[in-house]
Design a protein around this motif. Structure first.
Motif, short mmCIF file in Angstrom:
data_model
loop_
_atom_site.label_atom_id
_atom_site.label_comp_id
_atom_site.label_asym_id
_atom_site.label_seq_id
_atom_site.Cartn_x
_atom_site.Cartn_y
_atom_site.Cartn_z
N ALA A 39 0.83 -1.21 0.00
CA ALA A 39 0.00 0.00 0.00
C ALA A 39 0.86 1.25 0.00
CB ALA A 39 -0.93 0.00 1.20
N LEU A 40 1.96 1.24 0.78
CA LEU A 40 2.85 2.40 0.82
C LEU A 40 3.56 2.59 -0.51
CD1 LEU A 40 4.15 4.70 2.39
CD2 LEU A 40 5.89 3.09 3.21
N GLN A 41 3.96 1.51 -1.14
CA GLN A 41 4.59 1.62 -2.46
C GLN A 41 3.63 2.26 -3.46
OE1 GLN A 41 6.49 -2.03 -3.87
NE2 GLN A 41 6.86 -2.70 -1.75
N GLY A 42 2.35 1.90 -3.35
CA GLY A 42 1.36 2.51 -4.24
C GLY A 42 1.21 3.99 -3.99
N ILE A 43 1.26 4.40 -2.71
CA ILE A 43 1.16 5.82 -2.37
C ILE A 43 2.35 6.59 -2.92
CG2 ILE A 43 1.18 7.45 -0.44
CD1 ILE A 43 -0.40 5.37 1.17
#
Length: 593
Positions: free
Chosen positions: A555-559
């Motif tokens: 999820a953080l990589q997507g952000i």
């Protein structure tokens, strides 16, 4: 045999009136008014309307155009209008009482006065006590002071309106008792019409019977307003409860979560014809015109009606809508406020039907079987449970979040995430549509809405965990726009430029000259950000949060990926010499103050 014949006639007459009422409800305002007044027996037609349907028509047609209809309405229909119009929670609103009394007085003055004196004397006396002062003069007493400000019909009972100051009060700014608390100026800024209305009512009543005026004014002068208001409130609650409008503290149970195993089953539906009972009130039908659209519940009801329907389903749905109105404390004073609970009820019922399908594809046939099996209230509570569950997750996260601990506003999350959290932190959670459906927020209607909100909430929690792992000093922020975007990007730039050599990390603004060096290396020739810069941002994020780069949450990589794409869109086309800190809110730069 004779009774059967009479019942059959009543049944045929009621079915005929029901069809006429349905046609009137779905017509536009002007046509509906013409259909009512041009009917062979307009009084019989008007008085056959359920109270809620007539009230809906009043706002649809317009309250002033509706006066001829009110003149022919039943007293119970008048009483319902008073019950829903003049109360603000548990307090009577004297200004709204004036407006409703004015409408009814224009409709039929003598009938209103007879009805109010004979059936609602305490109600009328309370209204008068809030709007005027009464002085009773004995035969050997002089007239009251400031005689010119008082009105009398018989030189014995004098009354005046506290909003109309006497000459003495006008010259004395500290005069006591100039206005009662209920006589503050109207919210719409218009003058209060009560003095003119009350004077007309009392003169009309005096023309009918002066002794009744004497009794009314005598009781008004000795009334205990708090006691009278409490009793009227009790009686109002009883009347509305009979129509499904429970007190708010009881109706709120409609949002109590329920599990599937706790659902009650309906009695088996039979093909026996329904026996018409002339003593049973007909359920309102105004909401049936809104049972259309793409939601699952509307489609299911349409199919059930083609199959013959479910006995008393309209009454069940009306009672459910009334509970929603009571629980949400919705003031029904225009068409929009009537349509709002309808949309919410249908959306939540659609969601509840999907939940009860246990993950199977949402199909109208399956939903129809569920409605035949379970009560609508239980289906509604099943749907409301999903929204309440995700709301509880959001509230639990926020209690220990980085945002809460650092006293940052929710706007720190940026527009999209703020919309998600904002919809979950209100009393009744809503789906953030972001104008995809021409509205900013709407009610949860499908499991897809729940899943989308849950996914975005997980992203917010993941982002918050990442920020919590950064040893950043928020107090070093001095000016600019502080969001999670500007915080992450500024910390990244400061680290790569060697400006944050020690912890806690600083958010001090970066000088434009220094920032240009970083900016020139950020974008390629086509204004895009290459893989090298993207990997560098991920590497810094891992180092700053103390984890291995391969362990960064998806999820953080997507952000982070979204941040880089937004940078490309906003700044990829800007030349180095054209950089202006005032128009670069994604970074904290000197010169933004």
């Amino acid at each position: 045999m004779n009774d059967d014949y009479q019942l059959a006639n009543k049944t045929r007459r009621e079915l005929k009136l029901q069809n006429i009422r349905r046609d009137i409800l779905v017509s536009d305002g002007a046509k509906a008014l013409d259909m009512i007044l041009e009917a062979p027996s307009p009084a019989a037609l008007i008085q056959s309307f359920p109270d809620q349907d007539l009230y809906y028509l009043m706002h649809k047609i317009g309250v002033h155009d509706f006066i001829p209809v009110l003149a022919l309405a039943a007293s119970s229909q008048w009483e319902y209008i008073l019950d829903v119009e003049v109360w603000d929670d548990d307090r009577l609103n004297p200004h709204m009482m004036t407006q409703v009394f004015s409408l009814l007085f224009k409709a039929d003055p003598q009938r209103l006065l007879r009805w109010a004196i004979m059936e609602k004397p305490d109600f009328m006396e309370y209204y008068l006590s809030q709007k005027m002062h009464v002085v009773i003069r004995e035969h050997d007493e002089p007239p009251p002071e400031d005689f010119d400000d008082y009105i009398t019909l018989d030189d014995k009972f004098y009354f005046r309106f506290p909003g109309q100051k006497s000459g003495t009060e006008k010259n004395d700014e500290n005069a006591e008792g100039a206005l009662l608390p209920q006589d503050v100026p109207r919210e719409d800024g218009l003058p209060d019409d009560a003095p003119e209305l009350i004077e007309q009512m009392l003169k009309s009543l005096a023309a009918m019977d002066l002794s009744v005026v004497h009794g009314l004014l005598l009781e008004t002068a000795s009334l205990l307003p708090a006691e009278a208001e409490e009793e009227q409130f009790r009686q109002k609650n009883i009347r509305l409860a009979e129509k499904g409008f429970l007190p708010a503290h009881e109706a709120v149970g409609i949002y109590q979560p329920i599990t599937k195993k706790s659902l009650k089953h309906r009695v088996a539906i039979t093909d026996e014809p329904r026996v018409f009972d002339p003593d049973m009130p007909m359920p309102p039908m105004y909401f049936t015109q809104f049972l259309k659209g793409d939601n699952l519940f509307a489609k299911t009801v349409e199919q059930l009606n083609r199959q013959g329907g479910i006995p008393d389903l309209d009454s069940e749905l009306a009672a459910l809508i009334n509970k929603v109105i009571s629980a949400d404390r919705i003031k029904i004073r225009n068409r929009e406020s009537i349509e709002k609970p309808l949309e919410k009820t249908m959306s939540t019922l659609s969601l509840g039907l999907e939940v009860l399908m246990d993950g199977a594809k949402a199909q109208v046939e399956t939903a129809a079987d569920l409605i035949k099996k379970y009560f609508l209230e239980d289906i509604f509570r099943t749907g409301a449970r999903e929204g309440a569950r995700i709301q509880a997750m959001a509230n639990k996260w926020y209690e220990t979040s980085f945002i809460s601990e650092t006293n940052l506003p929710l706007s720190f999350l940026g527009e999209t995430y703020l919309g998600i959290i904002g919809g979950l932190m209100i009393q009744r959670p809503m789906f953030f549509a972001d104008y995809a459906d021409k509205v900013l927020y709407r009610n949860f209607a499908t499991l897809a809405d729940i899943r989308a909100t849950r996914r975005q909430l997980d992203e917010i929690i993941c982002l918050d965990d990442f920020l919590s792992s950064l040893d950043v000093d928020v107090t070093t922020f001095t000016f600019g726009v502080l969001t999670y975007k500007s915080m992450i990007l500024t910390l990244w730039v400061r680290d790569r430029m060697g400006l944050n050599q020690s912890k806690p990390l600083s958010l001090a603004p970066i000088a434009l000259a220094e920032f240009k060096k970083f900016f020139s290396q950020l974008f390629g020739e086509q204004g895009t950000i290459g893989d090298t810069q993207a990997k560098d941002l991920a590497l810094w994020s891992a180092q700053a949060s103390g984890v291995d780069e391969t362990d960064l949450p998806t999820a953080l990589q997507g952000i982070l990926y979204g941040l880089l794409r937004e940078l490309e869109s906003e700044y990829g086309h800007i030349q180095l010499e054209d950089l202006d800190p005032r128009f670069m809110p994604m970074f904290l730069l000197a010169g933004q103050e």
